[in-house]
Design a protein around this motif. Structure first.
Motif, short mmCIF file in Angstrom:
data_model
loop_
_atom_site.label_atom_id
_atom_site.label_comp_id
_atom_site.label_asym_id
_atom_site.label_seq_id
_atom_site.Cartn_x
_atom_site.Cartn_y
_atom_site.Cartn_z
N TYR A 10 32.02 38.57 38.58
CA TYR A 10 31.41 38.02 39.78
C TYR A 10 31.97 38.72 41.01
N LEU A 11 31.16 38.79 42.06
CA LEU A 11 31.52 39.50 43.29
C LEU A 11 32.29 38.59 44.24
N HIS A 12 33.37 39.14 44.79
CA HIS A 12 34.12 38.44 45.86
C HIS A 12 34.63 39.50 46.83
N LEU A 13 34.04 39.58 48.01
CA LEU A 13 34.47 40.58 48.99
C LEU A 13 35.83 40.25 49.59
N PHE A 14 36.31 39.04 49.33
CA PHE A 14 37.64 38.66 49.82
C PHE A 14 38.51 38.30 48.61
N ALA A 15 39.11 37.15 48.55
CA ALA A 15 39.97 36.81 47.43
C ALA A 15 39.13 36.42 46.20
N PRO A 16 39.69 36.53 45.00
CA PRO A 16 38.94 36.09 43.81
C PRO A 16 38.51 34.63 43.87
N GLY A 17 39.23 33.82 44.64
CA GLY A 17 38.86 32.42 44.81
C GLY A 17 37.76 32.21 45.82
N GLN A 18 37.10 33.29 46.28
CA GLN A 18 36.04 33.21 47.28
C GLN A 18 34.80 33.97 46.82
N PRO A 19 34.10 33.48 45.80
CA PRO A 19 32.91 34.19 45.29
C PRO A 19 31.79 34.25 46.33
N ASP A 20 31.20 35.43 46.47
CA ASP A 20 30.11 35.63 47.44
C ASP A 20 28.83 34.96 46.97
N LEU A 21 28.16 34.29 47.91
CA LEU A 21 26.87 33.69 47.63
C LEU A 21 25.76 34.74 47.66
N ASN A 22 24.70 34.44 46.95
CA ASN A 22 23.50 35.29 46.93
C ASN A 22 22.51 34.75 47.94
N TRP A 23 22.42 35.41 49.10
CA TRP A 23 21.59 34.90 50.18
C TRP A 23 20.10 35.17 49.98
N ALA A 24 19.75 35.80 48.88
CA ALA A 24 18.33 35.91 48.54
C ALA A 24 17.84 34.66 47.81
N GLN A 65 52.24 33.63 53.02
CA GLN A 65 51.23 32.90 52.27
C GLN A 65 49.84 33.52 52.32
N ASP A 66 49.61 34.46 53.21
CA ASP A 66 48.31 35.11 53.34
C ASP A 66 47.96 35.80 52.02
N PRO A 67 46.75 35.59 51.47
CA PRO A 67 46.40 36.26 50.20
C PRO A 67 46.44 37.78 50.28
N THR A 68 46.33 38.33 51.49
CA THR A 68 46.40 39.79 51.63
C THR A 68 47.73 40.32 51.11
N TRP A 69 48.80 39.59 51.33
CA TRP A 69 50.14 40.03 50.88
C TRP A 69 50.17 40.22 49.37
N ARG A 70 49.62 39.26 48.64
CA ARG A 70 49.65 39.34 47.18
C ARG A 70 48.63 40.35 46.66
N LEU A 71 47.40 40.30 47.19
CA LEU A 71 46.34 41.15 46.66
C LEU A 71 46.54 42.62 46.99
N SER A 72 47.30 42.91 48.04
CA SER A 72 47.60 44.30 48.36
C SER A 72 48.82 44.82 47.63
N GLY A 73 49.39 44.00 46.76
CA GLY A 73 50.58 44.41 46.03
C GLY A 73 51.81 44.51 46.91
N GLY A 74 51.82 43.71 47.99
CA GLY A 74 52.97 43.71 48.89
C GLY A 74 52.99 44.86 49.87
N THR A 75 51.87 45.57 50.02
CA THR A 75 51.83 46.68 50.99
C THR A 75 51.29 46.24 52.35
N ASP A 76 50.59 45.12 52.40
CA ASP A 76 50.06 44.58 53.65
C ASP A 76 50.64 43.18 53.84
N ARG A 77 51.41 43.00 54.90
CA ARG A 77 52.10 41.73 55.10
C ARG A 77 51.16 40.61 55.55
#
Length: 528
Positions: A179-193, A387-399
Protein backbone atom coordinates in the motif's frame (compact mmCIF):
# COMPACT_ATOMS: atom_id res chain seq x y z
CA UNK A 1 -0.95 35.32 33.12
CA UNK A 2 0.04 37.25 36.21
CA UNK A 3 0.64 40.97 36.48
CA UNK A 4 -0.93 43.89 34.64
CA UNK A 5 -1.84 41.73 31.66
CA UNK A 6 -4.59 39.99 33.65
CA UNK A 7 -6.63 43.17 34.10
CA UNK A 8 -6.10 44.17 30.49
CA UNK A 9 -7.26 40.78 29.29
CA UNK A 10 -10.42 40.88 31.32
CA UNK A 11 -11.35 44.35 30.14
CA UNK A 12 -10.72 43.79 26.42
CA UNK A 13 -13.20 41.03 25.66
CA UNK A 14 -16.04 41.56 23.17
CA UNK A 15 -19.72 40.75 23.43
CA UNK A 16 -20.37 37.09 22.63
CA UNK A 17 -23.13 38.14 20.24
CA UNK A 18 -20.86 40.35 18.11
CA UNK A 19 -20.97 39.03 14.51
CA UNK A 20 -17.29 38.42 13.87
CA UNK A 21 -17.81 38.28 10.12
CA UNK A 22 -18.44 42.04 10.17
CA UNK A 23 -14.79 42.72 11.03
CA UNK A 24 -13.84 43.47 7.41
CA UNK A 25 -15.62 44.73 4.34
CA UNK A 26 -17.70 41.98 2.76
CA UNK A 27 -16.99 39.64 5.67
CA UNK A 28 -13.69 38.54 4.13
CA UNK A 29 -11.84 38.61 7.43
CA UNK A 30 -9.17 36.28 6.10
CA UNK A 31 -8.00 38.83 3.51
CA UNK A 32 -6.15 40.99 6.05
CA UNK A 33 -6.26 39.00 9.29
CA UNK A 34 -3.51 37.70 11.54
CA UNK A 35 -3.82 33.97 12.30
CA UNK A 36 -1.97 32.34 15.19
CA UNK A 37 -1.04 28.68 14.76
CA UNK A 38 -1.59 26.69 17.95
CA UNK A 39 0.38 23.44 18.02
CA UNK A 40 -2.00 22.04 20.60
CA UNK A 41 0.32 19.42 22.13
CA UNK A 42 2.80 22.18 22.99
CA UNK A 43 0.59 25.13 23.86
CA UNK A 44 -0.93 24.63 27.32
CA UNK A 45 -1.64 21.52 29.41
CA UNK A 46 -4.67 21.66 31.72
CA UNK A 47 -4.48 18.24 33.36
CA UNK A 48 -0.79 17.70 34.14
CA UNK A 49 -0.16 14.82 31.73
CA UNK A 50 2.55 16.82 29.93
CA UNK A 51 0.60 17.20 26.69
CA UNK A 52 -1.30 20.35 25.70
CA UNK A 53 -5.06 20.11 25.27
CA UNK A 54 -8.18 22.06 24.33
CA UNK A 55 -8.87 23.19 27.89
CA UNK A 56 -5.33 24.54 27.95
CA UNK A 57 -5.99 26.54 24.80
CA UNK A 58 -9.17 27.93 26.35
CA UNK A 59 -7.19 29.05 29.39
CA UNK A 60 -4.87 31.15 27.21
CA UNK A 61 -7.42 32.87 24.97
CA UNK A 62 -6.97 36.06 26.97
CA UNK A 63 -3.29 36.02 26.07
CA UNK A 64 -4.12 35.65 22.37
CA UNK A 65 -6.56 38.53 22.58
CA UNK A 66 -3.92 40.65 24.29
CA UNK A 67 -1.45 39.72 21.57
CA UNK A 68 -3.96 40.98 19.02
CA UNK A 69 -4.57 38.05 16.69
CA UNK A 70 -7.78 37.66 14.70
CA UNK A 71 -7.94 33.87 14.52
CA UNK A 72 -6.26 30.74 15.79
CA UNK A 73 -5.47 27.63 13.77
CA UNK A 74 -5.52 24.39 15.75
CA UNK A 75 -3.23 21.52 14.78
CA UNK A 76 -5.14 18.21 14.43
CA UNK A 77 -6.96 17.11 17.59
CA UNK A 78 -8.82 14.14 16.11
CA UNK A 79 -8.51 10.57 17.41
CA UNK A 80 -5.11 9.33 16.31
CA UNK A 81 -2.47 6.75 17.26
CA UNK A 82 0.00 9.64 17.19
CA UNK A 83 2.45 8.20 14.67
CA UNK A 84 2.82 11.72 13.22
CA UNK A 85 1.42 13.58 16.23
CA UNK A 86 -2.13 13.85 14.98
CA UNK A 87 -1.54 14.01 11.23
CA UNK A 88 -2.49 10.32 11.16
CA UNK A 89 -6.25 10.55 11.70
CA UNK A 90 -8.38 7.55 12.65
CA UNK A 91 -11.66 9.52 12.89
CA UNK A 92 -11.94 13.00 11.32
CA UNK A 93 -15.23 13.80 13.09
CA UNK A 94 -14.32 13.43 16.75
CA UNK A 95 -11.78 14.62 19.35
CA UNK A 96 -8.98 12.49 20.76
CA UNK A 97 -9.40 12.01 24.54
CA UNK A 98 -5.78 13.15 24.86
CA UNK A 99 -6.99 16.65 23.95
CA UNK A 100 -10.49 16.57 25.45
CA UNK A 101 -13.94 16.02 24.00
CA UNK A 102 -16.36 17.52 21.50
CA UNK A 103 -17.87 19.44 24.43
CA UNK A 104 -14.41 20.91 25.11
CA UNK A 105 -14.13 21.87 21.45
CA UNK A 106 -17.54 23.54 21.49
CA UNK A 107 -16.57 25.40 24.66
CA UNK A 108 -13.38 26.60 23.04
CA UNK A 109 -15.33 27.91 20.04
CA UNK A 110 -17.73 29.79 22.31
CA UNK A 111 -14.95 31.27 24.46
CA UNK A 112 -12.93 32.25 21.40
CA UNK A 113 -15.92 34.17 20.04
CA UNK A 114 -16.23 36.06 23.33
CA UNK A 115 -12.59 37.09 22.91
CA UNK A 116 -13.18 38.17 19.31
CA UNK A 117 -11.11 35.30 17.91
CA UNK A 118 -12.08 32.95 15.09
CA UNK A 119 -11.10 29.27 14.96
CA UNK A 120 -9.57 27.37 12.03
CA UNK A 121 -9.09 23.61 12.14
CA UNK A 122 -6.52 21.47 10.38
CA UNK A 123 -7.91 18.94 7.88
CA UNK A 124 -5.77 16.00 6.74
CA UNK A 125 -7.44 14.69 3.56
CA UNK A 126 -4.43 13.14 1.77
CA UNK A 127 -4.22 10.11 4.05
CA UNK A 128 -5.73 8.42 7.08
CA UNK A 129 -4.27 6.52 9.99
CA UNK A 130 -3.70 2.82 9.48
CA UNK A 131 -6.13 2.48 12.40
CA UNK A 132 -8.97 4.17 10.48
CA UNK A 133 -11.93 1.81 10.07
CA UNK A 134 -11.55 1.95 6.30
CA UNK A 135 -7.94 0.80 6.35
CA UNK A 136 -8.59 -1.91 8.92
CA UNK A 137 -11.33 -3.20 6.61
CA UNK A 138 -8.97 -3.01 3.64
CA UNK A 139 -6.29 -5.04 5.40
CA UNK A 140 -8.87 -7.69 6.29
CA UNK A 141 -10.21 -7.84 2.73
CA UNK A 142 -8.78 -9.60 -0.30
CA UNK A 143 -6.76 -7.99 -3.10
CA UNK A 144 -9.03 -6.29 -5.61
CA UNK A 145 -11.83 -5.87 -3.07
CA UNK A 146 -13.98 -2.72 -2.80
CA UNK A 147 -12.48 -2.07 0.65
CA UNK A 148 -9.00 -1.75 -0.82
CA UNK A 149 -10.13 0.55 -3.64
CA UNK A 150 -10.36 3.51 -1.22
CA UNK A 151 -6.55 3.41 -0.96
CA UNK A 152 -3.70 2.56 -3.34
CA UNK A 153 -2.84 -1.15 -3.25
CA UNK A 154 -0.53 -2.87 -5.76
CA UNK A 155 1.05 -6.28 -6.11
CA UNK A 156 4.37 -4.62 -6.96
CA UNK A 157 5.46 -1.17 -5.72
CA UNK A 158 6.84 1.57 -7.93
CA UNK A 159 10.01 3.46 -6.96
CA UNK A 160 8.39 6.34 -5.07
CA UNK A 161 10.03 7.48 -1.86
CA UNK A 162 8.36 8.65 1.34
CA UNK A 163 8.71 12.30 2.29
CA UNK A 164 9.89 11.08 5.70
CA UNK A 165 12.51 8.75 4.24
CA UNK A 166 12.59 5.24 2.79
CA UNK A 167 10.19 3.61 0.31
CA UNK A 168 6.66 4.96 -0.01
CA UNK A 169 5.25 1.42 -0.02
CA UNK A 170 4.74 -1.09 2.77
CA UNK A 171 3.46 -4.65 2.56
CA UNK A 172 0.33 -5.60 4.41
CA UNK A 173 1.74 -9.06 5.11
CA UNK A 174 4.08 -11.57 3.43
CA UNK A 175 2.68 -12.63 0.06
CA UNK A 176 0.13 -9.80 0.22
CA UNK A 177 -0.10 -6.46 -1.60
CA UNK A 178 1.76 -3.23 -0.93
CA UNK A 179 0.00 0.00 0.00
CA UNK A 180 1.10 3.57 -0.74
CA UNK A 181 2.07 6.00 2.02
CA UNK A 182 3.81 9.23 0.98
CA UNK A 183 4.58 9.87 4.64
CA UNK A 184 4.87 7.32 7.47
CA UNK A 185 3.71 3.70 7.02
CA UNK A 186 0.96 4.53 9.52
CA UNK A 187 -0.43 7.11 7.07
CA UNK A 188 -1.84 5.27 4.02
CA UNK A 189 -2.75 7.56 1.12
CA UNK A 190 -6.39 7.75 0.10
CA UNK A 191 -7.53 7.23 -3.48
CA UNK A 192 -9.18 10.51 -4.42
CA UNK A 193 -10.65 9.02 -7.57
CA UNK A 194 -12.99 7.03 -5.31
CA UNK A 195 -16.43 8.64 -4.83
CA UNK A 196 -16.74 7.49 -1.20
CA UNK A 197 -13.52 9.32 -0.32
CA UNK A 198 -14.92 12.57 -1.70
CA UNK A 199 -18.30 12.06 -0.06
CA UNK A 200 -16.62 11.49 3.30
CA UNK A 201 -14.67 14.74 3.03
CA UNK A 202 -17.90 16.63 2.30
CA UNK A 203 -19.43 15.03 5.39
CA UNK A 204 -16.42 16.07 7.50
CA UNK A 205 -16.52 19.66 6.24
CA UNK A 206 -20.24 19.95 7.01
CA UNK A 207 -19.73 18.41 10.46
CA UNK A 208 -17.22 21.04 11.56
CA UNK A 209 -18.87 23.97 9.79
CA UNK A 210 -22.15 23.08 11.48
CA UNK A 211 -20.32 23.23 14.83
CA UNK A 212 -19.19 26.76 14.00
CA UNK A 213 -15.58 26.66 12.83
CA UNK A 214 -14.54 29.65 10.74
CA UNK A 215 -12.18 27.92 8.35
CA UNK A 216 -10.02 24.95 7.49
CA UNK A 217 -6.35 24.56 6.72
CA UNK A 218 -5.84 21.82 4.14
CA UNK A 219 -2.80 19.66 4.87
CA UNK A 220 -0.80 18.53 1.80
CA UNK A 221 -3.25 20.39 -0.43
CA UNK A 222 -1.01 19.68 -3.45
CA UNK A 223 -1.16 15.91 -2.96
CA UNK A 224 -4.84 14.98 -3.30
CA UNK A 225 -4.50 13.28 -6.69
CA UNK A 226 -2.20 10.63 -8.12
CA UNK A 227 -1.20 10.09 -11.77
CA UNK A 228 -2.92 7.34 -13.71
CA UNK A 229 -1.06 4.05 -13.33
CA UNK A 230 1.30 5.42 -10.64
CA UNK A 231 4.36 5.58 -12.94
CA UNK A 232 7.89 5.45 -11.58
CA UNK A 233 9.62 8.64 -10.46
CA UNK A 234 12.16 9.44 -13.18
CA UNK A 235 14.19 11.55 -10.75
CA UNK A 236 15.20 8.43 -8.80
CA UNK A 237 18.38 6.39 -9.52
CA UNK A 238 18.13 4.16 -12.54
CA UNK A 239 16.45 6.71 -14.78
CA UNK A 240 18.10 9.13 -17.17
CA UNK A 241 16.73 12.62 -16.56
CA UNK A 242 16.55 14.25 -19.98
CA UNK A 243 15.77 17.76 -18.74
CA UNK A 244 16.05 19.80 -15.58
CA UNK A 245 12.91 20.32 -13.58
CA UNK A 246 11.53 16.82 -14.08
CA UNK A 247 8.22 16.95 -12.17
CA UNK A 248 7.57 15.01 -8.99
CA UNK A 249 4.83 12.51 -9.90
CA UNK A 250 3.68 12.26 -6.29
CA UNK A 251 2.32 15.81 -6.10
CA UNK A 252 0.59 18.64 -8.00
CA UNK A 253 -1.38 16.47 -10.38
CA UNK A 254 -4.07 18.27 -12.37
CA UNK A 255 -6.81 16.20 -10.73
CA UNK A 256 -6.15 17.86 -7.38
CA UNK A 257 -8.10 20.92 -8.49
CA UNK A 258 -11.33 18.93 -8.69
CA UNK A 259 -10.98 18.20 -4.98
CA UNK A 260 -10.44 21.86 -4.13
CA UNK A 261 -13.50 22.85 -6.14
CA UNK A 262 -15.43 20.29 -4.10
CA UNK A 263 -14.14 21.83 -0.86
CA UNK A 264 -14.99 25.33 -2.05
CA UNK A 265 -18.46 24.22 -3.04
CA UNK A 266 -19.17 23.04 0.51
CA UNK A 267 -17.68 26.10 2.21
CA UNK A 268 -19.56 28.52 -0.04
CA UNK A 269 -22.76 27.27 1.58
CA UNK A 270 -21.45 28.59 4.93
CA UNK A 271 -20.96 32.39 4.75
CA UNK A 272 -17.74 33.67 6.24
CA UNK A 273 -15.89 30.34 6.07
CA UNK A 274 -12.54 29.97 4.34
CA UNK A 275 -9.99 27.39 3.23
CA UNK A 276 -6.22 27.91 3.23
CA UNK A 277 -4.03 25.29 1.62
CA UNK A 278 -0.56 23.99 2.31
CA UNK A 279 0.64 24.16 -1.30
CA UNK A 280 4.26 23.19 -1.85
CA UNK A 281 4.63 23.82 -5.57
CA UNK A 282 7.75 25.59 -6.79
CA UNK A 283 6.40 26.59 -10.20
CA UNK A 284 4.53 29.85 -9.53
CA UNK A 285 2.20 29.45 -12.51
CA UNK A 286 1.07 26.04 -11.28
CA UNK A 287 0.86 27.33 -7.69
CA UNK A 288 -1.47 30.12 -8.82
CA UNK A 289 -4.04 27.60 -10.02
CA UNK A 290 -4.81 26.66 -6.40
CA UNK A 291 -6.22 30.12 -5.62
CA UNK A 292 -8.48 30.48 -8.63
CA UNK A 293 -11.88 32.00 -7.73
CA UNK A 294 -13.58 28.61 -7.37
CA UNK A 295 -10.80 26.90 -5.40
CA UNK A 296 -8.92 27.82 -2.21
CA UNK A 297 -9.47 31.26 -0.68
CA UNK A 298 -5.81 31.36 0.39
CA UNK A 299 -2.68 29.27 0.00
CA UNK A 300 0.73 29.27 1.62
CA UNK A 301 3.36 30.20 -0.95
CA UNK A 302 6.23 29.60 1.55
CA UNK A 303 8.63 31.81 -0.41
CA UNK A 304 9.34 34.07 2.54
CA UNK A 305 9.59 31.08 4.87
CA UNK A 306 12.38 29.60 2.74
CA UNK A 307 14.14 32.86 1.85
CA UNK A 308 17.58 33.67 3.30
CA UNK A 309 18.20 36.94 5.16
CA UNK A 310 19.36 38.88 2.11
CA UNK A 311 17.64 42.04 0.82
CA UNK A 312 17.69 41.18 -2.89
CA UNK A 313 16.29 37.70 -2.35
CA UNK A 314 13.64 38.94 0.07
CA UNK A 315 12.52 41.56 -2.43
CA UNK A 316 12.36 39.02 -5.26
CA UNK A 317 10.40 36.60 -3.06
CA UNK A 318 7.86 39.28 -2.10
CA UNK A 319 7.31 40.18 -5.75
CA UNK A 320 6.91 36.54 -6.74
CA UNK A 321 4.44 35.82 -3.92
CA UNK A 322 2.23 38.81 -4.72
CA UNK A 323 2.28 38.02 -8.45
CA UNK A 324 1.46 34.35 -7.86
CA UNK A 325 -1.48 35.19 -5.57
CA UNK A 326 -3.04 37.35 -8.28
CA UNK A 327 -6.49 38.48 -7.13
CA UNK A 328 -6.31 36.33 -3.98
CA UNK A 329 -4.79 37.76 -0.79
CA UNK A 330 -1.13 36.87 -0.32
CA UNK A 331 -0.21 34.80 2.74
CA UNK A 332 2.91 35.67 4.73
CA UNK A 333 4.62 33.54 7.33
CA UNK A 334 8.14 33.05 8.65
CA UNK A 335 7.43 30.08 10.94
CA UNK A 336 5.40 26.91 11.36
CA UNK A 337 5.56 23.47 12.99
CA UNK A 338 7.65 21.95 10.18
CA UNK A 339 10.66 24.30 10.05
CA UNK A 340 13.20 25.66 12.56
CA UNK A 341 12.13 28.73 14.55
CA UNK A 342 13.10 32.06 12.89
CA UNK A 343 15.72 32.79 15.57
CA UNK A 344 17.51 29.56 14.65
CA UNK A 345 16.90 29.74 10.90
CA UNK A 346 18.09 33.33 10.48
CA UNK A 347 20.91 32.93 12.97
CA UNK A 348 19.92 35.60 15.50
CA UNK A 349 17.03 37.10 17.43
CA UNK A 350 17.73 40.47 15.79
CA UNK A 351 17.15 39.08 12.31
CA UNK A 352 14.03 37.20 13.40
CA UNK A 353 12.53 40.39 14.86
CA UNK A 354 13.36 42.30 11.67
CA UNK A 355 11.74 39.66 9.45
CA UNK A 356 8.62 39.71 11.61
CA UNK A 357 8.15 43.39 10.78
CA UNK A 358 8.63 42.66 7.09
CA UNK A 359 5.97 39.93 7.08
CA UNK A 360 3.50 41.99 9.11
CA UNK A 361 3.93 45.10 6.94
CA UNK A 362 2.91 43.36 3.72
CA UNK A 363 -0.64 43.43 2.30
CA UNK A 364 -2.59 40.23 2.75
CA UNK A 365 -2.90 37.87 5.69
CA UNK A 366 -0.18 36.91 8.17
CA UNK A 367 0.31 33.61 10.00
CA UNK A 368 2.25 33.34 13.26
CA UNK A 369 3.46 30.13 14.90
CA UNK A 370 3.15 29.74 18.65
CA UNK A 371 6.38 30.77 20.37
CA UNK A 372 7.48 32.94 17.46
CA UNK A 373 6.25 36.00 19.36
CA UNK A 374 8.48 35.03 22.30
CA UNK A 375 11.60 34.76 20.15
CA UNK A 376 12.07 31.10 20.99
CA UNK A 377 14.99 29.30 19.35
CA UNK A 378 14.97 25.63 18.39
CA UNK A 379 15.96 23.27 21.17
CA UNK A 380 18.83 20.83 20.65
CA UNK A 381 17.15 17.74 22.07
CA UNK A 382 18.94 14.54 23.04
CA UNK A 383 18.45 11.58 20.72
CA UNK A 384 16.43 9.79 23.39
CA UNK A 385 13.82 12.59 23.42
CA UNK A 386 13.17 12.73 19.66
CA UNK A 387 9.69 11.63 18.60
CA UNK A 388 9.26 12.90 15.02
CA UNK A 389 8.84 9.88 12.67
CA UNK A 390 11.39 11.47 10.34
CA UNK A 391 14.14 10.63 12.85
CA UNK A 392 13.36 6.92 12.76
CA UNK A 393 12.41 6.58 9.09
CA UNK A 394 15.54 8.40 7.93
CA UNK A 395 17.71 5.99 9.90
CA UNK A 396 18.80 8.74 12.27
CA UNK A 397 20.13 11.02 9.53
CA UNK A 398 17.35 13.63 9.82
CA UNK A 399 16.66 14.87 13.34
CA UNK A 400 13.16 15.93 12.35
CA UNK A 401 10.99 18.76 13.59
CA UNK A 402 10.86 18.25 17.34
CA UNK A 403 13.24 21.15 17.99
CA UNK A 404 10.61 23.70 16.95
CA UNK A 405 7.77 21.89 18.76
CA UNK A 406 9.03 22.15 22.34
CA UNK A 407 6.22 23.47 24.59
CA UNK A 408 5.59 27.15 25.26
CA UNK A 409 7.12 28.66 28.45
CA UNK A 410 4.41 30.68 30.14
CA UNK A 411 5.77 31.57 33.58
CA UNK A 412 7.77 30.42 36.56
CA UNK A 413 10.44 27.73 36.59
CA UNK A 414 11.19 24.38 35.01
CA UNK A 415 10.61 21.71 34.17
CA UNK A 416 7.15 22.88 33.05
CA UNK A 417 7.42 26.72 32.99
CA UNK A 418 3.66 27.06 33.39
CA UNK A 419 2.96 24.83 30.41
CA UNK A 420 2.29 21.83 32.63
CA UNK A 421 2.43 20.75 36.25
CA UNK A 422 3.79 17.42 35.04
CA UNK A 423 6.65 16.43 32.76
CA UNK A 424 6.51 18.10 29.32
CA UNK A 425 6.20 15.68 26.40
CA UNK A 426 9.40 17.25 25.03
CA UNK A 427 11.95 18.58 27.54
CA UNK A 428 12.07 22.35 28.00
CA UNK A 429 15.56 23.89 28.44
CA UNK A 430 16.71 26.11 31.30
CA UNK A 431 17.15 28.98 28.84
CA UNK A 432 13.35 29.18 28.60
CA UNK A 433 13.28 30.73 32.07
CA UNK A 434 14.30 34.08 30.60
CA UNK A 435 11.81 33.84 27.71
CA UNK A 436 8.50 33.19 29.47
CA UNK A 437 5.43 35.10 28.38
CA UNK A 438 5.01 36.49 31.90
CA UNK A 439 8.52 37.95 31.90
CA UNK A 440 8.14 39.41 28.43
CA UNK A 441 4.77 41.02 29.14
CA UNK A 442 6.49 43.17 31.77
CA UNK A 443 9.37 44.16 29.44
CA UNK A 444 8.59 46.89 26.87
CA UNK A 445 11.66 45.89 24.85
CA UNK A 446 10.82 42.18 24.67
CA UNK A 447 9.98 40.32 21.49
CA UNK A 448 6.45 39.78 22.79
CA UNK A 449 6.03 43.54 23.27
CA UNK A 450 7.31 44.10 19.73
CA UNK A 451 4.71 41.73 18.30
CA UNK A 452 1.91 43.25 20.39
CA UNK A 453 2.75 46.76 19.16
CA UNK A 454 3.14 45.57 15.56
CA UNK A 455 -0.26 43.86 15.56
CA UNK A 456 -1.87 46.89 17.16
CA UNK A 457 -0.50 49.20 14.47
CA UNK A 458 -1.39 46.77 11.69
CA UNK A 459 -4.98 46.66 12.89
CA UNK A 460 -5.55 50.31 13.83
CA UNK A 461 -3.20 52.57 11.84
CA UNK A 462 -4.67 53.82 8.52
CA UNK A 463 -1.31 53.40 6.79
CA UNK A 464 -1.90 49.63 6.65
CA UNK A 465 -4.90 49.81 4.33
CA UNK A 466 -3.06 49.72 1.00
CA UNK A 467 -3.48 46.51 -1.01
CA UNK A 468 -0.31 46.84 -3.14
CA UNK A 469 3.31 47.84 -2.56
CA UNK A 470 5.86 49.89 -4.47
CA UNK A 471 9.62 49.75 -4.01
CA UNK A 472 11.91 52.62 -3.14
CA UNK A 473 15.56 52.91 -3.98
CA UNK A 474 17.67 51.65 -1.07
CA UNK A 475 21.36 51.27 -0.18
CA UNK A 476 23.14 48.02 -0.98
CA UNK A 477 21.88 45.10 1.14
CA UNK A 478 18.76 47.08 2.07
CA UNK A 479 15.18 47.34 0.86
CA UNK A 480 12.30 49.76 1.35
CA UNK A 481 8.70 49.57 0.21
CA UNK A 482 5.50 51.58 0.64
CA UNK A 483 1.91 50.41 0.83
CA UNK A 484 0.39 52.06 -2.23
CA UNK A 485 -2.15 54.74 -1.41
CA UNK A 486 -0.93 55.11 2.18
CA UNK A 487 1.99 56.66 4.04
CA UNK A 488 3.41 53.38 5.41
CA UNK A 489 7.06 52.75 4.55
CA UNK A 490 8.92 49.61 5.66
CA UNK A 491 12.71 49.50 5.52
CA UNK A 492 15.11 46.61 6.18
CA UNK A 493 18.88 46.56 6.56
CA UNK A 494 20.42 43.13 5.93
CA UNK A 495 23.92 44.58 5.62
CA UNK A 496 26.66 44.91 8.21
CA UNK A 497 26.63 48.70 8.79
CA UNK A 498 24.02 51.36 9.68
CA UNK A 499 22.22 53.21 6.88
CA UNK A 500 20.03 56.38 6.79
CA UNK A 501 16.30 55.88 7.20
CA UNK A 502 13.80 56.95 4.54
CA UNK A 503 11.87 60.14 5.35
CA UNK A 504 8.95 59.83 7.75
CA UNK A 505 7.95 59.52 11.37
CA UNK A 506 9.14 56.29 12.96
CA UNK A 507 6.27 54.06 14.07
CA UNK A 508 8.19 50.98 15.18
CA UNK A 509 11.66 49.44 14.88
CA UNK A 510 12.83 45.91 15.53
CA UNK A 511 15.88 47.29 17.40
CA UNK A 512 16.99 50.70 18.67
CA UNK A 513 18.22 53.16 16.05
CA UNK A 514 21.80 54.41 16.29
CA UNK A 515 22.59 57.61 18.20
CA UNK A 516 22.37 59.62 14.98
CA UNK A 517 19.06 58.00 13.97
CA UNK A 518 20.32 55.49 11.41
CA UNK A 519 18.96 51.97 10.84
CA UNK A 520 21.39 49.40 12.27
CA UNK A 521 22.36 46.12 10.64
CA UNK A 522 19.79 43.30 10.97
CA UNK A 523 17.01 45.78 11.72
CA UNK A 524 13.66 46.78 10.20
CA UNK A 525 11.61 49.93 10.70
CA UNK A 526 8.08 51.13 10.01
CA UNK A 527 7.61 54.79 9.16
CA UNK A 528 4.65 56.95 8.21
Amino acid sequence: MRGDGETELAESTVDAETPLADATVGGEWWATGVVYQVYVRSFADSDGDGVGDLAGVRSRLGYLELLGVDALWLSPVYPSPGVDHGYDVSDPRDIDPLFGSLDDFDGLLADARRHGIRVIIDLVPNHTSDQHEWFRAAVSAAPGSPERSRYHFQSEPNNWQSVFGGPAWSRVAPEDEYYLHLFAPGQPDLNWAHPEVREDLEKTLRFWCDRGVDGVRIDVAHGLAKPEGLPDDRRQPGWTVVEDGTPDPRFDQDGVHEVHRLIRGVLDRYPGRMAVGEVIVRDDARWSAYVRPDELHLAFHFGLLNCPFAADEIRDTIDRTIAAAGSAPAVWTIANHDVPHPVTRYGSLERARAMALIALALPGTAYLYNGEELGLPDVDLPDSALQDPTWRLSGGTDRGRDGCRVPIPWEGEGPGYGFTTGTPWLPMPESYGALTAAEQLEDPDSTLSLYRRALELRKEHPAFRGAQIEWFGAPENCLAFRRVGTTLVCALNTGDRPVPLPPGDVLLTSADLTENGELPADTAAWLA
